[in-house]
Design a protein around this motif. Structure first.
Motif, PDB file in Angstrom:
ATOM      1  N   LEU A 131     -42.367  14.291  32.671  1.00 46.64           N
ATOM      2  CA  LEU A 131     -43.597  13.514  32.792  1.00 46.64           C
ATOM      3  C   LEU A 131     -43.354  12.063  32.420  1.00 46.64           C
ATOM      4  O   LEU A 131     -42.507  11.746  31.583  1.00 46.64           O
ATOM      5  CB  LEU A 131     -44.683  14.089  31.882  1.00 46.64           C
ATOM      6  N   SER A 132     -44.135  11.179  33.008  1.00 40.73           N
ATOM      7  CA  SER A 132     -44.115   9.770  32.598  1.00 40.73           C
ATOM      8  C   SER A 132     -44.833   9.634  31.260  1.00 40.73           C
ATOM      9  O   SER A 132     -45.508  10.560  30.790  1.00 40.73           O
ATOM     10  CB  SER A 132     -44.817   8.914  33.643  1.00 40.73           C
ATOM     11  N   GLY A 133     -44.713   8.459  30.645  1.00 42.40           N
ATOM     12  CA  GLY A 133     -45.386   8.229  29.366  1.00 42.40           C
ATOM     13  C   GLY A 133     -46.893   8.390  29.477  1.00 42.40           C
ATOM     14  O   GLY A 133     -47.529   9.000  28.614  1.00 42.40           O
ATOM     15  N   GLY A 134     -47.475   7.864  30.570  1.00 42.97           N
ATOM     16  CA  GLY A 134     -48.905   7.996  30.752  1.00 42.97           C
ATOM     17  C   GLY A 134     -49.328   9.432  30.976  1.00 42.97           C
ATOM     18  O   GLY A 134     -50.381   9.866  30.485  1.00 42.97           O
ATOM     19  N   LEU A 141     -54.084  14.390  25.392  1.00 44.97           N
ATOM     20  CA  LEU A 141     -55.545  14.331  25.349  1.00 44.97           C
ATOM     21  C   LEU A 141     -56.162  15.628  25.856  1.00 44.97           C
ATOM     22  O   LEU A 141     -57.102  16.166  25.260  1.00 44.97           O
ATOM     23  CB  LEU A 141     -56.037  13.160  26.191  1.00 44.97           C
ATOM     24  N   ALA A 142     -55.635  16.136  26.968  1.00 43.45           N
ATOM     25  CA  ALA A 142     -56.164  17.376  27.530  1.00 43.45           C
ATOM     26  C   ALA A 142     -55.991  18.530  26.550  1.00 43.45           C
ATOM     27  O   ALA A 142     -56.891  19.366  26.394  1.00 43.45           O
ATOM     28  CB  ALA A 142     -55.459  17.690  28.852  1.00 43.45           C
ATOM     29  N   LEU A 143     -54.863  18.590  25.863  1.00 42.69           N
ATOM     30  CA  LEU A 143     -54.621  19.644  24.878  1.00 42.69           C
ATOM     31  C   LEU A 143     -55.596  19.525  23.705  1.00 42.69           C
ATOM     32  O   LEU A 143     -56.062  20.533  23.167  1.00 42.69           O
ATOM     33  CB  LEU A 143     -53.175  19.570  24.368  1.00 42.69           C
ATOM     34  N   ALA A 144     -55.903  18.287  23.312  1.00 42.05           N
ATOM     35  CA  ALA A 144     -56.848  18.084  22.212  1.00 42.05           C
ATOM     36  C   ALA A 144     -58.268  18.458  22.611  1.00 42.05           C
ATOM     37  O   ALA A 144     -59.094  18.751  21.743  1.00 42.05           O
ATOM     38  CB  ALA A 144     -56.807  16.624  21.751  1.00 42.05           C
ATOM     39  N   LEU A 145     -58.550  18.478  23.928  1.00 49.01           N
ATOM     40  CA  LEU A 145     -59.912  18.681  24.396  1.00 49.01           C
ATOM     41  C   LEU A 145     -60.155  20.051  25.013  1.00 49.01           C
ATOM     42  O   LEU A 145     -61.300  20.387  25.318  1.00 49.01           O
ATOM     43  CB  LEU A 145     -60.261  17.595  25.420  1.00 49.01           C
ATOM     44  N   GLU A 168     -55.262   2.873  31.599  1.00 47.86           N
ATOM     45  CA  GLU A 168     -55.678   4.170  32.133  1.00 47.86           C
ATOM     46  C   GLU A 168     -56.175   5.064  31.006  1.00 47.86           C
ATOM     47  O   GLU A 168     -57.179   5.780  31.155  1.00 47.86           O
ATOM     48  CB  GLU A 168     -54.508   4.833  32.860  1.00 47.86           C
ATOM     49  N   THR A 169     -55.496   5.015  29.865  1.00 52.50           N
ATOM     50  CA  THR A 169     -55.892   5.838  28.726  1.00 52.50           C
ATOM     51  C   THR A 169     -57.228   5.363  28.171  1.00 52.50           C
ATOM     52  O   THR A 169     -58.071   6.176  27.770  1.00 52.50           O
ATOM     53  CB  THR A 169     -54.805   5.804  27.637  1.00 52.50           C
ATOM     54  N   TRP A 170     -57.451   4.064  28.147  1.00 53.61           N
ATOM     55  CA  TRP A 170     -58.745   3.535  27.703  1.00 53.61           C
ATOM     56  C   TRP A 170     -59.877   4.091  28.569  1.00 53.61           C
ATOM     57  O   TRP A 170     -60.948   4.441  28.059  1.00 53.61           O
ATOM     58  CB  TRP A 170     -58.746   2.014  27.788  1.00 53.61           C
ATOM     59  N   THR A 171     -59.644   4.158  29.869  1.00 53.54           N
ATOM     60  CA  THR A 171     -60.656   4.695  30.772  1.00 53.54           C
ATOM     61  C   THR A 171     -60.967   6.145  30.429  1.00 53.54           C
ATOM     62  O   THR A 171     -62.133   6.571  30.422  1.00 53.54           O
ATOM     63  CB  THR A 171     -60.184   4.588  32.233  1.00 53.54           C
TER      64      THR A 171
END
Length: 244
Positions: A131-134, A141-145, A168-171
């Motif tokens: 995976l890329s860094g993003g 984030l998905a795992l946390a949610l 992108e992460t801010w969005t």
């Protein structure tokens, strides 16, 4: 105001050194609350006490009415955590990670739907190392949610990301706020905190040096950005380092 998090006179020491020294704040339900400060300020220790990863020496912490130190198992079903040093085994696939994390919760969200929500469905069969860094950050984030948390803690969310991946992460965090989830964002990037947070606590040497909305702190200091306000409030030029 309904409080999701209440912290009163929180203190924690390591080997005789006071890392957190009488920290107090309240986070409203649905609020995005920032914890900012220089290297070694005590930011990460503070949020580790919120999530039950560390036990305070003194003071009280309540998250969704629960004591994280004593009721960690119950709290774990209602919160999500993305830690600063999060990582997964290189060969673990995205879908496998999501399925595994979903199994930790009694009533998780549909992990496939969460993958799609965070634009990861097309790479569900890809290994973590590829995976890329993003993409890795979106996966964390998905795992946390995936448990459908009422509160999520995000520690140094965009450290190491390139500018496009940061935006992108801010969005994604903005989408999280729109869903009504309470978020605690730990960051040493002032532009990030100014963009995303309703209020911030500035922690310096283990204490809350200032508390308020970015706009309030700017008005209080007569400055034009949260970074300038931070410098005025703390007298510190060290805004670009990680912290404990």
């Amino acid at each position: 105001m309904t409080a999701a998090i209440e912290v009163s006179d929180l203190s924690k020491s390591y080997d005789g050194t006071r890392a957190v020294d009488g920290v107090s704040f309240t986070v409203a339900a649905g609020e995005t609350f920032g914890v900012i400060g220089p290297n070694g300020a005590g930011k990460t220790t503070t949020v580790e006490c919120l999530t039950g990863l560390r036990r305070p020496d003194s003071g009280t912490v309540r998250v969704l009415g629960l004591d994280p130190a004593r009721e960690r198992r119950a709290l774990a079903q209602r919160i999500g955590v993305q830690l600063q040093e999060s990582a997964l085994p290189d060969r673990l696939k995205v879908a496998e990670a999501m399925r595994l994390f979903a199994s930790f919760y009694a009533a998780p969200d549909d992990w496939r739907a969460v993958l799609d929500r965070w634009s990861l469905g097309s790479i569900a069969g890809r290994a973590y190392a590829d995976l890329s860094g993003g993409q890795k950050q979106r996966l964390q984030l998905a795992l946390a949610l995936v448990g459908g948390p009422e509160v999520v803690v995000l520690d140094e969310l965009t450290t190491g990301l390139d500018p496009l991946a940061r935006r992108e992460t801010w969005t994604l965090v903005g989408d999280l706020k729109a869903s009504g989830t309470t978020a605690v964002l730990v960051s040493h990037f002032m532009d990030e905190a100014e963009e995303l947070c309703d209020r911030v606590a500035v922690i310096v040497r283990g204490r809350v040096a200032a508390l308020g909305s970015p706009r309030d702190l700017m008005a209080r200091t007569g400055t034009g950005s949260l970074e300038q306000a931070y410098l005025a409030l703390t007298g510190s030029a060290r805004t670009g380092e990680g912290s404990r």
